[in-house]
Write an enzyme that holds these catalytic residues in place. Structure first.
Site, PDB file in Angstrom:
ATOM      1  N   SER A  11       0.863  -1.183   0.000  1.00  0.00           N
ATOM      2  CA  SER A  11       0.000   0.000   0.000  1.00  0.00           C
ATOM      3  C   SER A  11       0.898   1.232   0.000  1.00  0.00           C
ATOM      4  CB  SER A  11      -0.891   0.003   1.245  1.00  0.00           C
ATOM      5  OG  SER A  11      -1.390   1.317   1.437  1.00  0.00           O
ATOM      6  N   HIS A  36      -1.291  -2.040  -3.857  1.00  0.00           N
ATOM      7  CA  HIS A  36      -2.616  -1.876  -3.258  1.00  0.00           C
ATOM      8  C   HIS A  36      -2.897  -0.374  -3.201  1.00  0.00           C
ATOM      9  CE1 HIS A  36      -5.752  -2.949  -0.174  1.00  0.00           C
ATOM     10  NE2 HIS A  36      -5.480  -1.733   0.255  1.00  0.00           N
ATOM     11  N   ASP A  38      -5.208   2.608  -2.128  1.00  0.00           N
ATOM     12  CA  ASP A  38      -6.254   2.994  -1.182  1.00  0.00           C
ATOM     13  C   ASP A  38      -6.920   4.283  -1.635  1.00  0.00           C
ATOM     14  OD1 ASP A  38      -6.191   1.000   0.934  1.00  0.00           O
ATOM     15  OD2 ASP A  38      -4.129   1.691   1.272  1.00  0.00           O
ATOM     16  N   MET A  40      -9.781   6.953  -1.142  1.00  0.00           N
ATOM     17  CA  MET A  40     -10.679   7.450  -0.080  1.00  0.00           C
ATOM     18  C   MET A  40     -11.338   8.737  -0.567  1.00  0.00           C
ATOM     19  SD  MET A  40      -8.301   6.865   3.245  1.00  0.00           S
ATOM     20  CE  MET A  40      -7.264   5.405   3.402  1.00  0.00           C
ATOM     21  N   HIS A  69      -8.561  -0.568  -3.712  1.00  0.00           N
ATOM     22  CA  HIS A  69      -9.382  -0.723  -2.505  1.00  0.00           C
ATOM     23  C   HIS A  69     -10.161   0.585  -2.358  1.00  0.00           C
ATOM     24  CE1 HIS A  69      -9.432  -1.092   2.205  1.00  0.00           C
ATOM     25  NE2 HIS A  69     -10.634  -1.183   1.673  1.00  0.00           N
ATOM     26  N   MET A  71     -12.504   2.936  -0.739  1.00  0.00           N
ATOM     27  CA  MET A  71     -13.202   3.302   0.501  1.00  0.00           C
ATOM     28  C   MET A  71     -14.016   4.544   0.167  1.00  0.00           C
ATOM     29  SD  MET A  71     -10.010   2.522   2.960  1.00  0.00           S
ATOM     30  CE  MET A  71      -8.915   2.456   1.563  1.00  0.00           C
ATOM     31  N   MET A 140     -10.604  -6.131   6.884  1.00  0.00           N
ATOM     32  CA  MET A 140      -9.881  -4.995   7.455  1.00  0.00           C
ATOM     33  C   MET A 140      -9.591  -5.277   8.921  1.00  0.00           C
ATOM     34  SD  MET A 140     -10.333  -1.607   5.549  1.00  0.00           S
ATOM     35  CE  MET A 140      -8.740  -1.462   6.271  1.00  0.00           C
ATOM     36  N   GLY A 145      -9.204   4.195   6.748  1.00  0.00           N
ATOM     37  CA  GLY A 145      -9.008   5.644   6.753  1.00  0.00           C
ATOM     38  C   GLY A 145      -7.556   6.065   6.852  1.00  0.00           C
ATOM     39  N   GLY A 148      -0.791   2.930   9.438  1.00  0.00           N
ATOM     40  CA  GLY A 148      -0.034   3.038  10.681  1.00  0.00           C
ATOM     41  C   GLY A 148      -0.788   2.721  11.959  1.00  0.00           C
ATOM     42  N   ASP A 179      -5.908  -6.571   5.541  1.00  0.00           N
ATOM     43  CA  ASP A 179      -5.475  -5.182   5.336  1.00  0.00           C
ATOM     44  C   ASP A 179      -5.524  -4.405   6.654  1.00  0.00           C
ATOM     45  OD1 ASP A 179      -4.807  -2.718   4.316  1.00  0.00           O
ATOM     46  OD2 ASP A 179      -6.647  -2.461   3.123  1.00  0.00           O
ATOM     47  N   GLY A 180      -4.345  -3.960   7.093  1.00  0.00           N
ATOM     48  CA  GLY A 180      -4.265  -3.114   8.283  1.00  0.00           C
ATOM     49  C   GLY A 180      -3.367  -3.695   9.355  1.00  0.00           C
ATOM     50  N   GLY A 181      -2.273  -2.974   9.631  1.00  0.00           N
ATOM     51  CA  GLY A 181      -1.415  -3.347  10.748  1.00  0.00           C
ATOM     52  C   GLY A 181      -0.540  -4.568  10.501  1.00  0.00           C
ATOM     53  N   SER A 202       2.501   1.023   6.122  1.00  0.00           N
ATOM     54  CA  SER A 202       3.521   1.780   6.862  1.00  0.00           C
ATOM     55  C   SER A 202       4.771   0.958   7.172  1.00  0.00           C
ATOM     56  CB  SER A 202       2.911   2.343   8.147  1.00  0.00           C
ATOM     57  OG  SER A 202       2.301   1.320   8.886  1.00  0.00           O
TER      58      SER A 202
END
Ligand code: DX5
Ligand code: ZN
Length: 331
Positions: A11, A36, A38, A40, A69, A71, A140, A145, A148, A179-181, A202
């Site tokens: 991402s 990826h 993102d 938004m 992706h 959003m 997710m 949004g 990090g 997706d995320g963290g 991140s």
């Protein structure tokens, strides 16, 4: 193509957005499998990034596949722009008010992979009505949004394996994305829940870390998790390895290939090292992805034996009619 099973989608949300061309070059060079993107809209999530036009301009800057992706509140309204921008897969959120099924159908009709994403608080059952239309389920593990944030382990435990079941209608090519963290601390856990694609943002852009090493580490840790948690300690098979299912004369091989592909399994037909037939042409090999080998055996072994017998009959008849034609010599 990397070995093993897990794939990393980079991402670029946390890269320097004033220089996206550099960001995609950098992640490609570092060995990412996909990009990826993102998107938004400032409504569906309280943040604004980039849209179809930016993606379109990035498209010629890298050969990596693009996973969008979205959003956004109205993916259907703007879908043509994302298709036109050259996205290979398009995933949007099930929590929107727009009609969902028509958008999934349009994505697939355009020959792209279609996905639905779920926020941490949305149960996977929200995807049930659409399962037949899904190529991708994106789980997710942070609130959408921002990059990090910390990985929500409970959400992963609840949903990742169950997401695989939602895709059971697809014999090949279905993907669960997390997706995320995701980073070196969480990749092994996610891999142990069978995810195919780890979205990493991140963690790739930490100052002072070697991005290529980070990608290799995350892939390897995810594969370890898979090996020890889900696969009885057996190393994960490379997803893209092809194995020979049978070798047959060309006209018979073609027919059988169509039959196998009708069940959703891609087949590669290659002029291999097979025996030379009386018409002077070698048998063709039919190869299937290693990950589908068991399924193909279950479904098609009886037909394969019948086709191999047909081939013997054809060879005998050919010899009776034409004799044996020598193979073409070296050019
Ligand atoms: C969040 C995005 C994610 C995110 C991933 O809304 O969908 O793709 O950028 O970033 P990290 O890996 O930092 O959580
Ligand atoms: Zn994302």
């Amino acid at each position: 193509m990397a070995d093993g099973r897990a794939r990393v989608a980079a991402s670029i949300l946390d890269s320097d957005l004033s220089n996206l061309q550099y960001a995609v070059h950098r992640v490609q060079k570092a060995g990412a499998d996909r990009i990826h993107l993102d998107v938004m809209d400032g409504h569906f999530v309280p943040n604004l990034t980039f849209g179809a036009k930016t993606i379109k301009h990035l498209r010629p800057r890298t050969e990596l596949p693009f996973d969008a992706h979205l959003m956004v509140d109205e993916p259907g309204r703007f879908l043509d722009e994302y298709l036109d921008a050259g996205c290979d897969s398009i995933t949007f959120h099930v929590e929107i008010d727009e009609d969902i099924a028509p958008t999934l159908r349009r994505i697939r009709a355009a020959g792209r992979a279609a996905g639905l994403a779920v926020k941490p608080a949305t149960p996977l059952s929200a995807l049930e009505p659409y399962r037949e239309l899904l190529d991708i389920v994106l789980v997710m593990t942070v609130e959408p949004g921002f990059g990090g944030q910390s990985f929500m382990k409970d959400v992963a435990s609840d949903k990742l394996l169950a997401a695989r079941d939602l895709l059971s209608h697809k014999a090949f090519g279905a993907e669960v994305h997390v997706d995320g963290g995701i980073n070196r601390e969480t990749a092994e856990f996610a891999g142990g829940l069978g995810v195919d694609i780890l979205v990493v943002g991140s963690a790739l852009f930490h100052k002072g870390r070697d991005m290529a090493r980070e990608i290799r580490l995350i892939r390897a840790l995810a594969d370890e998790g898979y090996q020890y948690t889900l696969n009885d300690g057996v190393p994960p098979i490379p997803r893209d390895r092809m194995v020979t299912f049978t070798s047959l004369p060309r006209h018979i091989a073609r027919r059988f290939m169509d039959e196998i592909e009708a069940g959703g399994v891609p087949v590669v037909m290659l002029r291999g090292d097979g025996q030379i037939n009386p018409d002077g042409i070698r048998d063709y090999d039919l190869l299937v992805p290693a990950s589908t080998e068991t399924l193909v055996r279950e479904r098609h072994t009886a037909a394969r034996d019948a086709y191999e017998r047909d081939a013997d009959v054809w060879r005998e008849e050919f010899i009776a009619e034409h004799g044996v034609i020598p193979p073409p010599g070296p050019p």
